[in-house]
Design a protein around this motif. Sequence first.
Motif, PDB file in Angstrom:
ATOM      1  N   TYR A 164      18.899   6.773  13.862  1.00 23.80           N
ATOM      2  CA  TYR A 164      19.083   7.117  15.277  1.00 23.80           C
ATOM      3  C   TYR A 164      20.376   6.621  15.905  1.00 23.80           C
ATOM      4  N   GLU A 165      21.047   5.640  15.301  1.00 24.59           N
ATOM      5  CA  GLU A 165      22.154   5.020  16.024  1.00 24.59           C
ATOM      6  C   GLU A 165      23.355   5.937  16.203  1.00 24.59           C
ATOM      7  N   ASN A 166      23.409   7.058  15.486  1.00 26.18           N
ATOM      8  CA  ASN A 166      24.544   7.953  15.718  1.00 26.18           C
ATOM      9  C   ASN A 166      24.464   8.623  17.090  1.00 26.18           C
ATOM     10  N   GLY A 167      23.246   8.778  17.624  1.00 28.28           N
ATOM     11  CA  GLY A 167      23.130   9.447  18.926  1.00 28.28           C
ATOM     12  C   GLY A 167      22.521   8.603  20.029  1.00 28.28           C
ATOM     13  N   PHE A 168      21.937   7.467  19.654  1.00 27.78           N
ATOM     14  CA  PHE A 168      21.172   6.696  20.632  1.00 27.78           C
ATOM     15  C   PHE A 168      21.552   5.219  20.574  1.00 27.78           C
ATOM     16  N   ASP A 169      21.455   4.569  21.732  1.00 36.38           N
ATOM     17  CA  ASP A 169      21.397   3.106  21.727  1.00 36.38           C
ATOM     18  C   ASP A 169      19.976   2.739  21.358  1.00 36.38           C
ATOM     19  N   VAL A 170      19.828   1.863  20.372  1.00 37.44           N
ATOM     20  CA  VAL A 170      18.506   1.541  19.814  1.00 37.44           C
ATOM     21  C   VAL A 170      18.139   0.120  20.229  1.00 37.44           C
ATOM     22  N   GLU A 171      17.067  -0.003  20.994  1.00 39.15           N
ATOM     23  CA  GLU A 171      16.664  -1.318  21.518  1.00 39.15           C
ATOM     24  C   GLU A 171      15.230  -1.634  21.089  1.00 39.15           C
ATOM     25  N   LEU A 172      15.069  -2.792  20.463  1.00 38.37           N
ATOM     26  CA  LEU A 172      13.711  -3.251  20.142  1.00 38.37           C
ATOM     27  C   LEU A 172      13.061  -3.784  21.414  1.00 38.37           C
ATOM     28  N   LEU A 173      11.947  -3.164  21.818  1.00 37.96           N
ATOM     29  CA  LEU A 173      11.275  -3.576  23.052  1.00 37.96           C
ATOM     30  C   LEU A 173      10.246  -4.668  22.792  1.00 37.96           C
ATOM     31  N   MET A 205       0.853  -1.202   0.000  1.00 37.30           N
ATOM     32  CA  MET A 205       0.000   0.000   0.000  1.00 37.30           C
ATOM     33  C   MET A 205       0.880   1.241   0.000  1.00 37.30           C
ATOM     34  N   ASP A 206       0.293   2.342  -0.385  1.00 39.96           N
ATOM     35  CA  ASP A 206       0.993   3.619  -0.267  1.00 39.96           C
ATOM     36  C   ASP A 206       0.853   4.105   1.172  1.00 39.96           C
ATOM     37  N   GLY A 207       1.843   4.755   1.681  1.00 42.74           N
ATOM     38  CA  GLY A 207       1.689   5.417   2.985  1.00 42.74           C
ATOM     39  C   GLY A 207       1.034   6.765   2.806  1.00 42.74           C
ATOM     40  N   PRO A 208       0.788   7.473   3.887  1.00 44.86           N
ATOM     41  CA  PRO A 208       1.035   7.052   5.257  1.00 44.86           C
ATOM     42  C   PRO A 208      -0.057   6.133   5.767  1.00 44.86           C
ATOM     43  N   PRO A 209       0.257   5.312   6.807  1.00 44.52           N
ATOM     44  CA  PRO A 209       1.561   5.245   7.453  1.00 44.52           C
ATOM     45  C   PRO A 209       2.548   4.474   6.583  1.00 44.52           C
ATOM     46  N   PHE A 210       3.802   4.908   6.661  1.00 43.84           N
ATOM     47  CA  PHE A 210       4.862   4.278   5.889  1.00 43.84           C
ATOM     48  C   PHE A 210       5.531   3.179   6.703  1.00 43.84           C
ATOM     49  N   SER A 211       6.110   2.236   5.982  1.00 40.72           N
ATOM     50  CA  SER A 211       6.964   1.244   6.609  1.00 40.72           C
ATOM     51  C   SER A 211       8.328   1.866   6.894  1.00 40.72           C
ATOM     52  N   VAL A 212       8.802   1.702   8.121  1.00 46.21           N
ATOM     53  CA  VAL A 212      10.161   2.148   8.457  1.00 46.21           C
ATOM     54  C   VAL A 212      10.865   0.949   9.094  1.00 46.21           C
ATOM     55  N   PRO A 213      11.562   0.166   8.274  1.00 44.43           N
ATOM     56  CA  PRO A 213      12.152  -1.072   8.783  1.00 44.43           C
ATOM     57  C   PRO A 213      13.332  -0.815   9.728  1.00 44.43           C
ATOM     58  N   GLU A 214      13.706  -1.888  10.398  1.00 39.49           N
ATOM     59  CA  GLU A 214      14.758  -1.783  11.427  1.00 39.49           C
ATOM     60  C   GLU A 214      16.020  -1.113  10.896  1.00 39.49           C
ATOM     61  N   ARG A 215      16.449  -1.474   9.681  1.00 36.29           N
ATOM     62  CA  ARG A 215      17.703  -0.901   9.151  1.00 36.29           C
ATOM     63  C   ARG A 215      17.606   0.630   9.092  1.00 36.29           C
ATOM     64  N   GLU A 216      16.435   1.133   8.674  1.00 39.83           N
ATOM     65  CA  GLU A 216      16.285   2.584   8.581  1.00 39.83           C
ATOM     66  C   GLU A 216      16.244   3.219   9.972  1.00 39.83           C
ATOM     67  N   ILE A 217      15.558   2.575  10.901  1.00 37.66           N
ATOM     68  CA  ILE A 217      15.521   3.125  12.265  1.00 37.66           C
ATOM     69  C   ILE A 217      16.936   3.229  12.820  1.00 37.66           C
TER      70      ILE A 217
END
Length: 218
Positions: free
Chosen positions: A178-187, A162-174
């Motif tokens: 964010y990983e330059n400034g944050f520790d990224v944890e899948l909860l 489907m077209d977004g929104p909402p868009f898919s934002v897969p793990e690699r993109e997340i």
Amino acid sequence: MDEEFWQARWRENRTGFHEDRPHEMLLGHFDRLGLSAGDAVFVPLCGKSVDLDWLLDRGLRVTGVEFSRQAVEEVFARLALTPQIRDAGNTICFSAGALQIFVGDFFDLTGSMLRRTDAVYDRAALVALPGHARPGYASRLADLTGAARQLLISLDYDQSQMDGPPFSVPEREIRDLYENGFDVELLSRREIAGPLAQRCDGNEEAWLLDPRSASITA
Ligand SMILES: C[S@@+](CC[C@H](N)C(=O)[O-])C[C@H]1O[C@@H](n2cnc3c(N)ncnc32)[C@H](O)[C@@H]1O
């Protein structure tokens, strides 16, 4: 997605993203934000979410930003709050007690307009933005909030469904965002449910973004 796209959605009541109950992933993971009563949480692209009410009930000071004045007026009416309304840069600030919501463009906010932020709650904000806008959103959000800890709720599905929104934002993109400034944890991760499940299948995911400097000094 320009502003008129969203204003039309609100005018025409095409707001399937709105949920009548606080989001389960907020309830399940709120503790990981480490907030106490009196702390301040920023809710970008907040719509008229009842998550705002739930956060206020925790004794938090809540700041939102939203294009739709209609949505913001509905929030204050639902809470039986009479807002003070003032111009704030290119936005209009509605405030009453512990709640303030800027009516206008997230990208028009400046650091001096926001109070000190202890945490960010992003549900359906990052995924509301097209890919080209997401890097600017992520870095602007970190700048505005002093890289506060974030609870991010996102979606991962096959974008060809489907077209977004909402868009898919897969793990690699997340992680790229964010990983330059944050520790990224899948909860947590669960199958997409509700009306959206009729349009695509995939997962809804909750992420904790923990600022690196805080991790080092903790
Ligand atoms: C998918 S909805 C999510 C709303 C809310 N977070 C929720 O969970 O119900 C996205 C919202 O962001 C608003 N929006 C989109 N882009 C925006 C921007 N640049 N500045 C302010 N609001 C924006 C839209 O009007 C819409 O209400």
